[in-house]
Write a protein that holds these residues in place. Structure first.
Motif, PDB file in Angstrom:
ATOM      1  N   UNK A 123       0.793  -1.220   0.000  1.00 64.95           N
ATOM      2  CA  UNK A 123       0.000   0.000   0.000  1.00 64.95           C
ATOM      3  C   UNK A 123       0.831   1.278   0.000  1.00 64.95           C
ATOM      4  N   UNK A 124       2.105   1.148   0.340  1.00 60.17           N
ATOM      5  CA  UNK A 124       2.975   2.329   0.322  1.00 60.17           C
ATOM      6  C   UNK A 124       3.463   2.617  -1.097  1.00 60.17           C
ATOM      7  N   UNK A 125       4.124   3.756  -1.222  1.00 59.71           N
ATOM      8  CA  UNK A 125       4.659   4.186  -2.503  1.00 59.71           C
ATOM      9  C   UNK A 125       6.177   4.096  -2.473  1.00 59.71           C
ATOM     10  N   UNK A 126       6.768   3.700  -3.575  1.00 59.30           N
ATOM     11  CA  UNK A 126       8.228   3.662  -3.671  1.00 59.30           C
ATOM     12  C   UNK A 126       8.637   4.247  -5.018  1.00 59.30           C
ATOM     13  N   UNK A 127       9.726   4.987  -5.003  1.00 51.94           N
ATOM     14  CA  UNK A 127      10.263   5.557  -6.237  1.00 51.94           C
ATOM     15  C   UNK A 127      11.694   5.094  -6.416  1.00 51.94           C
ATOM     16  N   UNK A 128      11.946   4.477  -7.543  1.00 51.62           N
ATOM     17  CA  UNK A 128      13.280   3.995  -7.876  1.00 51.62           C
ATOM     18  C   UNK A 128      13.902   4.955  -8.887  1.00 51.62           C
ATOM     19  N   UNK A 129      15.216   5.124  -8.781  1.00 52.35           N
ATOM     20  CA  UNK A 129      15.862   6.062  -9.686  1.00 52.35           C
ATOM     21  C   UNK A 129      16.968   5.371 -10.466  1.00 52.35           C
ATOM     22  N   UNK A 130      17.128   5.789 -11.708  1.00 49.39           N
ATOM     23  CA  UNK A 130      18.178   5.261 -12.574  1.00 49.39           C
ATOM     24  C   UNK A 130      18.898   6.420 -13.245  1.00 49.39           C
ATOM     25  N   UNK A 131      20.217   6.418 -13.146  1.00 51.67           N
ATOM     26  CA  UNK A 131      21.031   7.370 -13.886  1.00 51.67           C
ATOM     27  C   UNK A 131      21.785   6.611 -14.968  1.00 51.67           C
ATOM     28  N   UNK A 132      21.470   6.882 -16.218  1.00 49.18           N
ATOM     29  CA  UNK A 132      22.135   6.129 -17.302  1.00 49.18           C
ATOM     30  C   UNK A 132      23.554   6.641 -17.517  1.00 49.18           C
ATOM     31  N   UNK A 133      24.274   5.974 -18.364  1.00 46.66           N
ATOM     32  CA  UNK A 133      25.593   6.443 -18.762  1.00 46.66           C
ATOM     33  C   UNK A 133      25.410   7.754 -19.523  1.00 46.66           C
ATOM     34  N   UNK A 134      26.247   8.718 -19.227  1.00 49.35           N
ATOM     35  CA  UNK A 134      26.143  10.037 -19.841  1.00 49.35           C
ATOM     36  C   UNK A 134      26.146   9.932 -21.361  1.00 49.35           C
ATOM     37  N   UNK A 135      25.177  10.587 -21.976  1.00 49.26           N
ATOM     38  CA  UNK A 135      25.099  10.591 -23.431  1.00 49.26           C
ATOM     39  C   UNK A 135      24.261   9.479 -24.011  1.00 49.26           C
ATOM     40  N   UNK A 136      23.814   8.542 -23.172  1.00 47.22           N
ATOM     41  CA  UNK A 136      22.973   7.449 -23.681  1.00 47.22           C
ATOM     42  C   UNK A 136      21.525   7.915 -23.758  1.00 47.22           C
ATOM     43  N   UNK A 137      20.997   7.942 -24.976  1.00 43.84           N
ATOM     44  CA  UNK A 137      19.627   8.366 -25.167  1.00 43.84           C
ATOM     45  C   UNK A 137      18.612   7.287 -24.783  1.00 43.84           C
ATOM     46  N   UNK A 138      19.010   6.040 -24.964  1.00 40.49           N
ATOM     47  CA  UNK A 138      18.100   4.936 -24.682  1.00 40.49           C
ATOM     48  C   UNK A 138      18.205   4.511 -23.227  1.00 40.49           C
ATOM     49  N   UNK A 139      17.063   4.373 -22.586  1.00 39.44           N
ATOM     50  CA  UNK A 139      17.014   3.912 -21.204  1.00 39.44           C
ATOM     51  C   UNK A 139      15.906   2.874 -21.090  1.00 39.44           C
ATOM     52  N   UNK A 140      16.235   1.768 -20.448  1.00 39.96           N
ATOM     53  CA  UNK A 140      15.308   0.639 -20.327  1.00 39.96           C
ATOM     54  C   UNK A 140      15.127   0.295 -18.850  1.00 39.96           C
ATOM     55  N   UNK A 141      13.931  -0.129 -18.509  1.00 43.99           N
ATOM     56  CA  UNK A 141      13.649  -0.703 -17.193  1.00 43.99           C
ATOM     57  C   UNK A 141      13.257  -2.178 -17.392  1.00 43.99           C
ATOM     58  N   UNK A 142      13.795  -3.006 -16.502  1.00 49.00           N
ATOM     59  CA  UNK A 142      13.465  -4.425 -16.469  1.00 49.00           C
ATOM     60  C   UNK A 142      13.151  -4.813 -15.027  1.00 49.00           C
ATOM     61  N   UNK A 143      12.494  -5.950 -14.858  1.00 49.82           N
ATOM     62  CA  UNK A 143      12.207  -6.461 -13.519  1.00 49.82           C
ATOM     63  C   UNK A 143      12.409  -7.960 -13.487  1.00 49.82           C
ATOM     64  N   UNK A 144      12.991  -8.420 -12.368  1.00 50.93           N
ATOM     65  CA  UNK A 144      13.096  -9.859 -12.175  1.00 50.93           C
ATOM     66  C   UNK A 144      12.417 -10.238 -10.875  1.00 50.93           C
ATOM     67  N   UNK A 145      11.316 -10.941 -10.997  1.00 53.43           N
ATOM     68  CA  UNK A 145      10.632 -11.490  -9.839  1.00 53.43           C
ATOM     69  C   UNK A 145      11.341 -12.791  -9.488  1.00 53.43           C
ATOM     70  N   UNK A 146      11.405 -13.112  -8.195  1.00 49.83           N
ATOM     71  CA  UNK A 146      12.173 -14.276  -7.752  1.00 49.83           C
ATOM     72  C   UNK A 146      11.773 -15.535  -8.492  1.00 49.83           C
ATOM     73  N   UNK A 147      12.782 -16.230  -9.009  1.00 54.33           N
ATOM     74  CA  UNK A 147      12.533 -17.501  -9.678  1.00 54.33           C
ATOM     75  C   UNK A 147      12.094 -17.384 -11.114  1.00 54.33           C
ATOM     76  N   UNK A 148      11.949 -16.161 -11.575  1.00 55.05           N
ATOM     77  CA  UNK A 148      11.474 -15.981 -12.948  1.00 55.05           C
ATOM     78  C   UNK A 148      12.538 -15.253 -13.780  1.00 55.05           C
ATOM     79  N   UNK A 149      12.205 -15.053 -15.049  1.00 59.97           N
ATOM     80  CA  UNK A 149      13.161 -14.403 -15.926  1.00 59.97           C
ATOM     81  C   UNK A 149      13.115 -12.889 -15.760  1.00 59.97           C
ATOM     82  N   UNK A 150      14.166 -12.246 -16.228  1.00 60.83           N
ATOM     83  CA  UNK A 150      14.213 -10.781 -16.272  1.00 60.83           C
ATOM     84  C   UNK A 150      13.238 -10.338 -17.367  1.00 60.83           C
TER      85      UNK A 150
END
Lengths: 116, 114
Positions: free
Chosen positions: A16-43
């Motif tokens: 029920x709470x809120x969480x914010x995750x942050x990602x800083x890409x490599x400088x100059x990289x236009x493409x940014x991707x988010x992935x998730x891996x739940x335990x026991x499963x694939x990314x």
């Protein structure tokens, strides 16, 4: 050259709470991707930004997840409200395309999210 | 929808043994193929990739993989493993199915015993 960084490295929150995750890409990289891996499963792919624009968000599980990349630099992924099944490791990756050809995606260390 | 299957979830080998990790994918079009590795406490990093050309691809640290189109396979090999190869290995594809991101297999935990 600094790699992809993610913050925090671990987060433990209650359902029920809120969480914010942050990602800083490599400088100059236009493409940014988010992935998730739940335990026991694939990314799994969540979404892809090109600069500040969402190019593909076909992997976002539901509307409790909101990703932003204002200014085309760092990105945030907010989960609101968090549910138990959101627990997992959230990875960010970045790449710099050249001439339309795929470039290597460089991954961050991940944020381990635990929802109790 | 595209998918990736890795045959073994856990593999235990002794040093100097030969390694082959299986990877099969499901996608009817042109794909780009990857093997990523995650060493304990480290980031995912690219071992090798195949886009086109010679189906036998050489990667870092003595790893290689062979793309066999007729078998939809991209198996990872190393002739003689070392203790430092202990890690989790992921096969991934990038296809034209619409999604921009990589499609990963479930990963294989490789443990090398000294």
């Amino acid at each position: 050259e600094a790699g992809v960084t993610q913050f925090p490295s671990h987060s433990v929150i209650e359902k029920g709470q809120t969480v914010t995750l942050r990602c800083d890409p490599i400088s100059g990289h236009d493409n940014l991707y988010w992935y998730r891996r739940v335990m026991g499963k694939e990314i799994k792919f969540l979404l892809h930004f090109v600069k500040e624009s969402k190019q593909d968000e076909s992997g976002m599980p539901n509307n409790r997840f909101l990703a932003e990349r204002t200014g085309g630099t760092y990105s945030t992924l907010k989960v609101q409200p968090a549910e138990l099944e959101d627990s997992g490791v959230y990875f960010c990756a970045s790449s710099q395309p050249r001439g339309g050809k795929y470039n290597e995606q460089f991954f961050g260390p991940g944020t381990r999210l635990t929802v109790l | 929808a595209q998918s990736v299957s890795q045959h073994n979830h856990h593999v235990i080998l002794s040093e100097a043994a030969s390694l082959e990790l299986g990877c099969n994918y499901s996608y009817g079009g042109t794909v780009n193929l990857f093997w990523y590795v995650q060493y304990p406490g480290q980031h995912l990093q690219l071992l090798l990739k195949y886009f086109s050309g010679d189906p036998l691809v050489k990667g870092i640290k003595g790893f290689e993989a062979e793309f066999i189109k007729s078998k939809f396979s991209f198996n990872l090999r190393k002739p003689s493993v070392q203790w430092s190869d202990t890690a989790e290995y992921f096969c991934a594809i990038l296809g034209g199915g619409g999604a921009d991101g990589l499609t990963f297999g479930k990963g294989t935990h490789l443990i090398i015993q000294p």
